[in-house]
Design a protein around this motif. Structure first.
Motif, PDB file in Angstrom:
ATOM      1  N   GLN A 182       0.831  -1.213   0.000  1.00  0.00           N
ATOM      2  CA  GLN A 182       0.000   0.000   0.000  1.00  0.00           C
ATOM      3  C   GLN A 182       0.855   1.248   0.000  1.00  0.00           C
ATOM      4  O   GLN A 182       0.547   2.230  -0.691  1.00  0.00           O
ATOM      5  CB  GLN A 182      -0.914  -0.007   1.231  1.00  0.00           C
ATOM      6  CG  GLN A 182      -2.027  -1.034   1.201  1.00  0.00           C
ATOM      7  CD  GLN A 182      -2.958  -0.872   2.394  1.00  0.00           C
ATOM      8  OE1 GLN A 182      -3.543   0.196   2.589  1.00  0.00           O
ATOM      9  NE2 GLN A 182      -3.075  -1.910   3.194  1.00  0.00           N
ATOM     10  N   LYS A 185       2.414   1.895  -3.408  1.00  0.00           N
ATOM     11  CA  LYS A 185       1.415   2.350  -4.380  1.00  0.00           C
ATOM     12  C   LYS A 185       0.932   3.761  -4.087  1.00  0.00           C
ATOM     13  O   LYS A 185       0.166   4.335  -4.884  1.00  0.00           O
ATOM     14  CB  LYS A 185       0.221   1.390  -4.376  1.00  0.00           C
ATOM     15  CG  LYS A 185       0.527   0.030  -4.978  1.00  0.00           C
ATOM     16  CD  LYS A 185      -0.717  -0.857  -4.944  1.00  0.00           C
ATOM     17  CE  LYS A 185      -0.470  -2.195  -5.608  1.00  0.00           C
ATOM     18  NZ  LYS A 185      -1.680  -3.079  -5.568  1.00  0.00           N
ATOM     19  N   CYS A 187      -1.025   4.667  -1.615  1.00  0.00           N
ATOM     20  CA  CYS A 187      -2.400   4.709  -1.109  1.00  0.00           C
ATOM     21  C   CYS A 187      -2.468   4.484   0.396  1.00  0.00           C
ATOM     22  O   CYS A 187      -3.486   4.022   0.921  1.00  0.00           O
ATOM     23  CB  CYS A 187      -3.277   3.699  -1.839  1.00  0.00           C
ATOM     24  SG  CYS A 187      -2.660   2.010  -1.823  1.00  0.00           S
TER      25      CYS A 187
END
Length: 314
Positions: A182, A185, A187
């Motif tokens: 995560q 990425k 995010c």
């Protein structure tokens, strides 16, 4: 002959009232401390290293006295010196707030009798009545509250009983694959927070703790505040104070602390590797002094990762 180190301060045992099958102190000690061995106790007594509270020497035929205190000096093979220095961060007539380095026990334990924080501080200050107000594992570094006067000591113990002292820790651990993915990425926003409540009890061996079914008896607030590669920096606040609580709670999140020799599995006993300290730090203590009324906010230098916010600002 194996060289031994003798504790600078005596330990004591209270002779139990319910013991009725021991006619001498020697017989009780040899049974009660069976791991030490009967011959060791015999030699200690012959050498005058065991005595009553008034200082009078106990002999091999000294009669057992229920409820009396027996004092003795612990001896262990010559201690390994812990190559890190303690610091006094604050001192007044009632307390010392000190920094305890990794690997140094607070009080004599195991193979450490004089290499402990209490003995070091007594030597440094000349105050023989120094005693800890709370626990801090040998493997954990950080700020600890020590008391200096027996007549006010109970007031500082009560701070922890009443939960009116704020403890903030830092830790470092390898992140779970999901968190790493995560973050890479883009995010994942920090801080990432967890409230951990579960039931802990001793495992096997008994100095290891485990999470079991049942009503929660532990509570920690944990935040991931910075990431560098696959390692995270965490701020932790233990609301309760069970043994190894933060270590077990981090394990329960799938992120055991770096260099932890107990969790997730107990490693074989061996000499300390001073280059691999447990990445857990009692970084800050905050409380109102029950004697002086002064508000204390005492901190030590913590762990850092790139772009990590300081715990001092929280």
């Amino acid at each position: 002959m194996t060289q031994t180190a003798r504790a600078a301060q005596p330990s004591y045992v209270v002779l139990p009232r319910e013991v009725t099958d021991k006619s001498t102190v020697f017989a009780f000690l040899a049974t009660h401390f069976a791991r030490i061995g009967e011959e060791v106790w015999r030699q200690r007594i012959l050498d005058g290293k065991v005595h009553w509270q008034d200082g009078s020497v106990i002999k091999l035929d000294s009669a057992y006295r229920p409820t009396a205190r027996v004092y003795y000096y612990r001896e262990v093979p010559v201690e390994t010196l812990v190559p890190f220095e303690e610091q006094i961060l604050f001192q007044d007539e009632n307390v010392i707030l000190a920094y305890k380095p990794h690997f140094l026990p607070v009080t004599p334990s195991g193979n450490y009798v004089n290499e402990c924080l209490v003995h070091r501080l007594r030597l440094r200050t000349g105050i023989e009545t120094i005693a800890p107000a709370h626990r801090l594992d040998r493997e954990t570094a950080g700020v600890i509250l020590m008391t200096t006067r027996p007549q006010t000591r109970h007031l500082y113990h009560q701070l922890f009983v009443d939960d009116v002292i704020r403890k903030d820790y830092q830790a470092m651990a390898k992140l779970t694959p999901n968190i790493i993915e995560q973050y890479r990425k883009g995010c994942l926003s920090l801080p990432l927070h967890w409230t951990v409540k579960n039931r802990m009890q001793p495992s096997e061996p008994s100095f290891i703790m485990q999470v079991v079914e049942g009503d929660a008896n532990t509570h920690s607030e944990i935040s991931l505040v910075a990431i560098e590669g696959d390692v995270g920096l965490f701020h932790l606040s233990p609301i309760t104070g069970k043994t190894h609580q933060l270590r077990v709670h981090m394990l329960s999140l799938g992120m055991p602390l770096l260099n932890d020799r107990f969790y997730p599995r107990l490693l074989p006993k061996g000499p300390d590797d001073f280059t691999q300290p447990l990445k857990l730090m009692a970084q800050r203590l905050r409380f109102i002094d029950p004697v002086s009324g002064i508000y204390h906010d005492i901190q030590c230098e913590g762990f850092m990762l790139a772009s990590a916010p300081s715990i001092m600002s929280t």
